[in-house]
Design an enzyme around this catalytic site. Structure first.
Site, PDB file in Angstrom:
ATOM      1  CD  GLU A 358      -3.277  -0.835   1.907  1.00  0.00           C
ATOM      2  OE1 GLU A 358      -3.899   0.240   1.892  1.00  0.00           O
ATOM      3  OE2 GLU A 358      -3.590  -1.794   2.642  1.00  0.00           O
ATOM      4  CG  ASP A 365      -4.702   6.227   7.402  1.00  0.00           C
ATOM      5  OD1 ASP A 365      -5.792   6.222   6.810  1.00  0.00           O
ATOM      6  OD2 ASP A 365      -4.078   5.187   7.656  1.00  0.00           O
ATOM      7  CD1 TRP A 424      -9.508   7.328   4.233  1.00  0.00           C
ATOM      8  CD2 TRP A 424     -11.137   7.262   5.767  1.00  0.00           C
ATOM      9  NE1 TRP A 424      -9.211   6.335   5.139  1.00  0.00           N
ATOM     10  CE2 TRP A 424     -10.180   6.272   6.077  1.00  0.00           C
ATOM     11  CE3 TRP A 424     -12.228   7.423   6.602  1.00  0.00           C
ATOM     12  CZ2 TRP A 424     -10.303   5.440   7.193  1.00  0.00           C
ATOM     13  CZ3 TRP A 424     -12.359   6.589   7.709  1.00  0.00           C
ATOM     14  CH2 TRP A 424     -11.414   5.620   7.996  1.00  0.00           C
ATOM     15  CD  GLU A 641      -3.626  -1.729   9.265  1.00  0.00           C
ATOM     16  OE1 GLU A 641      -2.766  -2.631   9.140  1.00  0.00           O
ATOM     17  OE2 GLU A 641      -4.346  -1.336   8.333  1.00  0.00           O
TER      18      GLU A 641
HETATM   19  C1  BGC Z   1      -5.118   1.417   5.056  1.00  0.00           C
HETATM   20  C2  BGC Z   1      -5.641   2.452   5.988  1.00  0.00           C
HETATM   21  C3  BGC Z   1      -6.819   3.088   5.397  1.00  0.00           C
HETATM   22  C4  BGC Z   1      -7.841   2.019   5.201  1.00  0.00           C
HETATM   23  C5  BGC Z   1      -9.157   2.466   4.700  1.00  0.00           C
HETATM   24  C6  BGC Z   1      -6.180   0.387   4.838  1.00  0.00           C
HETATM   25  O1  BGC Z   1      -5.800  -0.628   4.006  1.00  0.00           O
HETATM   26  O2  BGC Z   1      -3.923   0.875   5.478  1.00  0.00           O
HETATM   27  O3  BGC Z   1      -4.925   2.939   6.952  1.00  0.00           O
HETATM   28  O4  BGC Z   1      -7.254   4.249   5.977  1.00  0.00           O
HETATM   29  O5  BGC Z   1      -7.367   0.956   4.427  1.00  0.00           O
HETATM   30  O6  BGC Z   1      -9.985   2.279   5.660  1.00  0.00           O
END
Ligand code: BGC
Length: 803
Positions: A358, A365, A424, A641
């Site tokens: 990713e 975030d 987001w 996480e």
């Molecule tokens: C990411 C996150 C992101 C999320 C979406 C994940 O795969 O690592 O931190 O905000 O997906 O909810």
């Protein structure tokens, strides 16, 4: 080695090109994504060095430049990462010291980088995201004009980098060093109006981390522990026979059987291979990639050995600006872990994580973490630059992408509808406001206001009078991740206890309110009135839809109470009842955290706001999962996480989505600075020109000391508790003013030795002040009270109600 100095000029996309003659050139040696990294070369004559020679350079792909064999500058991963189709950074370096009268040679190495190596995860990886041809654009000029510029007369060849990719790692064959430039270059079409001078400092190496221990695994490979999870690369010196091969795999955790566990990197190979040329010590560090790791496992094929190895963290966050220290070592480590996750995830863009497939600019975030990032580091230019990418990715209907720069805007096939999640996309409203509050940046408000309004209009368009309705299928218009990763539900799209519609509606309110405030700062009365009216309509509808007449919320959980209390969405008459229900929601989880990404930063401030600092302290300081200190006690050196990324048995929760370096939950540091140490900027007199001091004394911490180097000077706050007596020392920059707000429960207040009758707002001038007061109970009594609340947590735990 001679040094070339980086200089950043400001220039916005669309203005005249900084290149007088250079053309974008594609090396014929480039065979496409995943093939050996090419270089372009030119030999050029310089009659005399004037002393002001400058190199201006950029690339499609990543580049590294050498003049007469000497690397130009120390910047990494240039030209950086932007929405390349709309914005491409260039760098400028003083290079006179690298040139000589007579013949000179310039080499520019090119690699796939973010431009065309894999982006996005396993099932639908995107290659060639912005294009399939690497290319360079460079020019050296002085007062007399252009000295050399990229054009079709340049030559090209292959570097020793056989393969490279952001997720993939790098394969380097030292036997291929010095390969000839035996192919040509062609000029390709390029629109210079996308060029922008690098808008923040480039990524740089930080102080290397030495190996703290090493051992052999069952297969004889050596595992090195650098003691700290970080983003960067291993730097090594090796010696051996030509053709011997070192293979380095990276991991954040161990598998419990003496090996590494890097299953959580998913399809990111995150592997470095180095083939020796032989003949003495060979020093190597990867050029165009980085990994997220604490452990490196080195396998050696052939006759070779490692002479030395270190981990070299890299980051865009190279200007620390704050620190928080308390009498509790676990809390101190939590802050340190947050700073490491900040460094690891501020690499050109604010990312979710630095290790798996990713490493993307997830907007949610960054949204929750931005205030913490501004307390800890100078994050101004970095976040402002990223907001420009967010705007570049904004869709026609105002939707903000889930990640920015957004690979799915370029190639939507595998990820249709990868935009529009409340919480987001609100990054576009929240972060400019954070930058205004922390740095007084009016320009960023001006630049972002139109995008803010379009985002609010988007949320409005998916609302239904005006409660935001949120489909549950990812990619559907209006889908929201909600209170992502609440400690309940499954790991995929968790089913949080709060409603997605609830959280999305709260965010519509937050964003409309912030857009209104931004418009007010800018004097745009019309937009301000429209956004205010929106926010008002949402508040009324919210109260009708989500608050029972008893004061209980229809979603009776921590996040719902925390967000609505913090954002003043509960009518004053219902607040005492709502506060009671809020406390019950906290008690139901055994006084442990019950919030995900969106609720977490709000939880402790909301508990303090309802007059429950002791409960906030209990939730914060408890050491079991889910909780901040659980991670620390489990040996975390960065923020995880998931609350339970590592289970109490030391094994990983899962390998699917389980990063050990994800800063979102580190957002609690904002609370430590602004509520515990107790200082915060004032949006009405931003950039710490006016500072509120409002400490929350958590007697069990014993003492707290924090500082922040704001743009007007250092702000400090420190307190220590003796029995029931507190000494609170604060320092303001000379030209700033402060306001002291003390809880009515603090008695016998004195400021600079003078007794004050009332403990509410007291003005403070620039400089140092000593404030003393008495708590309503001694530290010992408050410790006992917290112990009682913690016991409630353990009972709750042992009854197995933690689902
Ligand atoms: C990411 C996150 C992101 C999320 C979406 C994940 O795969 O690592 O931190 O905000 O997906 O909810």
């Amino acid at each position: 080695m001679k040094k070339a100095l980086a200089r950043c000029r400001t220039r916005s996309a669309g203005t005249a090109s900084p290149f007088a003659r250079a053309r974008m050139i594609h090396p014929a040696a480039d065979a496409g994504v995943g093939s050996p990294a090419p270089f372009v070369r030119q030999i050029f004559a310089v009659a005399a060095i004037e002393g002001e020679e400058k190199l201006t350079v950029t690339a499609l792909g990543l580049y590294r430049c050498f003049i007469n064999g000497v690397r130009v500058g120390a910047d990494l991963l240039t030209p950086g990462w932007t929405c390349y189709d709309k914005r491409l950074s260039f760098q400028t370096y003083d290079v006179a010291s690298l040139l000589k009268a007579g013949d000179n040679v310039i080499d520019i190495w090119l690699a796939d980088g973010w431009y065309r190596s894999q982006l996005m995860w396993g099932a639908d990886p995107i290659f060639n995201c912005w294009g399939d041809k690497l290319a360079a654009l460079a020019e050296i000029s002085n007062r007399s004009g252009v000295v050399v510029a990229t054009d079709s007369f340049w030559q090209s060849g292959l570097t020793p980098i056989r393969k490279s990719g952001i997720y993939l790692g790098e394969v380097y064959d030292a036997r291929e060093e010095g390969a000839p430039a035996d192919k040509g270059c062609s000029v390709i079409a390029f629109d210079p109006t996308v060029l922008v001078a690098h808008e923040s400092n480039a990524v740089r190496e930080l102080v290397p981390l030495a190996e703290v221990r090493s051992w052999r695994d069952a297969e004889g490979r050596t595992i090195y522990d650098f003691g700290q999870n970080a983003a960067g690369y291993a730097s090594l010196v090796a010696t051996g026979e030509p053709g011997a091969r070192l293979t380095i795999d990276h991991a954040e955790i161990l598998d419990g059987d003496g090996g590494i566990d890097n299953a959580n990197m998913r399809t990111a190979a995150a592997r470095i291979e180095y083939v020796l040329k032989g003949g003495g010590d060979e020093a190597y560090r990867p050029h165009f990639t980085f990994q997220g790791f604490r452990y490196a496992r080195v396998a050696i094929a052939g006759d070779a050995r490692i002479v030395s190895i270190a981990s070299v963290p890299i980051s865009s966050a190279i200007r620390p600006r704050g620190a928080f220290v308390s009498g509790n070592a676990l809390v101190n480590r939590l802050v340190e872990n947050t700073a490491w996750s900040l460094r690891s995830n501020f690499i050109e863009v604010p990312t979710d994580c630095p290790q798996r497939d990713e490493r993307l600019g997830w907007t949610g975030d960054a949204q929750v973490f931005a205030p913490t990032a501004c307390y800890l580091n100078d994050s101004h230019a970095f976040l402002r630059k990223w907001l420009r990418d967010v705007i570049a990715d904004q869709r026609a209907d105002g939707a903000i992408s889930y990640v920015s720069p957004d690979p799915t805007r370029m190639q939507p096939q595998g990820f249709p509808g990868f935009f529009g999640s409340a919480g987001w996309g609100d990054a576009i409203c929240v972060i400019p406001w954070v930058l205004w509050t922390h740095y007084g940046d009016r320009v960023v408000l001006k630049e972002t206001l139109p995008a803010m309004v379009r985002w609010v209009d988007f949320l409005w368009s998916i609302s239904d009078g005006p409660i935001v309705s949120t489909p549950r299928t990812i990619g559907a218009r209006g889908f929201t991740f909600g209170d992502w990763l609440q400690p309940s539900g499954t790991s995929e799209k968790p089913l949080p206890t709060t409603g997605d519609d609830f959280v999305a509606t709260v965010y519509l309110f937050i964003s409309a309110s912030l857009a209104a405030r931004a418009a007010e700062v800018l004097g745009d009365k019309r937009v301000a009135a429209r956004m205010r009216q929106r926010a008002g309509t949402v508040r009324t509808a919210f109260q009708r839809e989500f608050i029972a007449s008893s004061g209980r919320l229809v979603y009776d959980d921590q996040t719902s109470y925390a967000l609505s209390i913090l954002h003043d969405l509960i009518p004053a008459t219902l607040l005492p009842a709502a506060a009671r229900y809020f406390k019950e929601a906290v008690a139901r989880t055994g006084n442990r955290i019950g919030t995900g990404f969106l609720g977490t930063p709000a939880l402790l401030p909301a508990l303090v706001k309802i007059g429950e600092p002791a409960l906030a302290a209990t939730v914060f300081l408890q050491e079991g999962a889910p909780g901040w200190l659980y991670q620390v006690k489990s040996g975390a050196t960065t923020i995880w996480e998931r609350w339970d990324a590592l289970l109490p048995n030391g094994r990983a929760f899962s390998s699917g989505m389980n990063s050990f370096n994800h800063y979102a939950y580190g957002a609690v540091c904002e609370w430590l600075f602004q509520s515990v140490a107790g200082f915060r900027p004032d949006a009405d007199e931003p950039a710490f020109r006016h500072v509120f001091f409002e400490p929350t004394i958590i007697a069990e911490l014993g003492s707290v000391s924090a500082h922040h180097d704001s743009i007007v000077g250092r702000v400090e706050a420190a307190w220590r508790v003796k029995g029931a007596n507190v000494i609170y020392d604060v320092t303001l920059p000379a030209d700033s003013r402060g306001t002291l707000i003390l809880s009515p429960s603090y008695a016998d207040v004195a400021v600079d030795g003078k007794r004050r009758r009332r403990a509410d707002r007291l003005p403070l001038g620039g400089g140092r002040h000593r404030i003393t007061f008495r708590l309503s109970q001694t530290a010992a009594a408050s410790r006992a009270e917290r112990q009682r609340l913690t016991n409630v947590s353990s009972t709750w735990r042992s009854e197995g109600r933690d689902g």
